[in-house]
Design an enzyme around this catalytic site. Structure first.
Site, PDB file in Angstrom:
ATOM      1  N   HIS A   1       6.184 -18.024  58.861  1.00  0.00           N
ATOM      2  CA  HIS A   1       6.806 -17.443  57.660  1.00  0.00           C
ATOM      3  C   HIS A   1       6.384 -15.986  57.462  1.00  0.00           C
ATOM      4  CE1 HIS A   1       8.711 -20.998  55.738  1.00  0.00           C
ATOM      5  NE2 HIS A   1       7.849 -21.644  56.508  1.00  0.00           N
TER       6      HIS A   1
ATOM      7  N   GLU B   1       7.576 -13.910  55.442  1.00  0.00           N
ATOM      8  CA  GLU B   1       7.704 -13.515  54.034  1.00  0.00           C
ATOM      9  C   GLU B   1       6.513 -13.946  53.203  1.00  0.00           C
ATOM     10  OE1 GLU B   1       8.505 -17.773  53.889  1.00  0.00           O
ATOM     11  OE2 GLU B   1       8.987 -16.206  55.322  1.00  0.00           O
TER      12      GLU B   1
ATOM     13  N   CYS C   1      11.618 -20.914  60.528  1.00  0.00           N
ATOM     14  CA  CYS C   1      11.140 -22.289  60.341  1.00  0.00           C
ATOM     15  C   CYS C   1      12.223 -23.326  60.645  1.00  0.00           C
ATOM     16  CB  CYS C   1      10.559 -22.455  58.942  1.00  0.00           C
ATOM     17  SG  CYS C   1       9.414 -23.856  58.825  1.00  0.00           S
TER      18      CYS C   1
END
Length: 349
Positions: A327, A329, A245
């Site tokens: 993302h 995660e 990001c």
């Protein structure tokens, strides 16, 4: 208690206040996720923003203190169509309103979030203020013009260096507003982790001799962070580097690429991204208002957005450097792209 959202273009939405009853100013954005509101609330990338949830019913499974992405909520305000009064889940520890009140976050309930989302899509994200009493037009303009999010990263980054022991590769993580689940993913892969503040000098990172340097997500405009870009450039010449990001955007700028602001951003957990390297599409979680508009010389695109074809991943053709905009995660999901952490580990010395 009645409250109003006033956008900088003059449009007003009337609803009911909940949580901590004090007016707030911020950038009004929207998130299209159906679940994960507490992860959104505690994601440091939302610092300085008033977040609108497009899914109409929010708070139905309550809040638990295990599934958070940082030590406390980072949003300025929280807007929902309907706040659930009676959450029902075996992991629920407290209600959404109680959680917001404890953390001094103002919520706005009962407005037409679909109409607000359409305005933001058509006009772009804009500043807004949620007020609890009457304000003159001049007062509103002054408060909106006074709002700035330029120092956001310094507010959400760690203040001190800390370590998490592991038996595997040593990963140095530069925290620009890092989500906890990023750390968990490296720990799950047996990594030793050293976390550094956003303004760390290259020499401090190189002194711990890491196998891999990771640049985290975070809030704000990457072009405001010239101090970090210079240090990233120095580190990347000596150590393998990966990012997510904001870290992805800073990497691009460090190698003389270009970033620009999206009209209304990518925020939600239902964004399709194509991996060009294996010709597969994954559903990803995203939260960014800026993107890499021009990749640096020597890099190649690895991932693209299926919605607007913006760059979602890049790697250097000869140096051990790789980053993604989305993302991997993401929690509560989707988890299609968690394989990215395995790709990151391939870059470790």
């Amino acid at each position: 208690m009645k409250a109003k959202l006033i956008l900088e273009n003059g449009i007003v939405f009337e609803g009911k206040a909940f949580g901590y009853l004090k007016e707030c100013v911020g950038e009004v954005v929207f998130n299209t996720g159906m679940t994960g509101y507490q992860e959104v609330l505690t994601d440091p990338s939302y610092y300085g923003q008033i977040v609108t949830m497009t899914y109409p019913l929010i708070g139905n499974y309550g809040i638990n203190l295990e599934d958070v992405e940082s030590n406390k909520p980072k949003v300025r305000g929280f807007i929902v169509r309907e706040k659930c009064q009676y959450p029902n889940n075996f992991r629920c520890e407290l209600e959404l309103e109680t959680y917001l009140h404890q953390n001094k976050i103002l919520g706005l309930d009962g407005i037409d979030t679909r109409a607000l989302t359409k305005i933001l899509r058509n006009n772009g994200t804009m500043k807004g203020i949620i007020v609890l009493d009457e304000h003159s037009e001049e007062e509103v303009k002054q408060k909106l013009s006074a709002f700035s999010n330029k120092d956001a990263v310094s507010k959400v980054s760690t203040k001190e260096i800390y370590e998490l022991n592991g038996v595997g590769k040593h990963v140095a993580m530069i925290d620009f507003g890092m989500k906890e689940n990023i750390v968990r993913n490296f720990i799950k892969r047996d990594c030793k982790v050293t976390v550094f503040p956003h303004d760390v000098k290259a020499e401090e990172v190189l002194n711990v001799n890491p196998d891999l340097v990771f640049l985290s997500n975070g809030p704000g405009d990457p072009e405001d962070m010239g101090y970090a870009i210079e240090e990233i450039r120095k580190i990347a010449k000596q150590k393998p580097m990966v990012g997510i990001c904001l870290g992805h955007q800073l990497l691009a700028l460090a190698f003389h690429g270009k970033t620009e602001k999206l009209k209304f951003g990518h925020r939600g957990c239902n964004h399709p991204v194509k991996n060009i390297l294996n010709d597969r599409v994954h559903i990803t979680s995203q939260n960014h208002g800026y993107y890499v508009a021009k990749i640096p010389e020597g890099f190649e695109v690895t991932h693209i957005s299926m919605n607007d074809e913006t760059v979602e991943g890049m790697r250097h053709k000869t140096m051990p450097i790789f980053s993604v905009q989305f993302h991997p995660e993401a929690c509560p999901g989707p988890k299609d792209s968690e394989y990215i952490f395995d790709e990151f580990m391939k870059y470790a010395l």
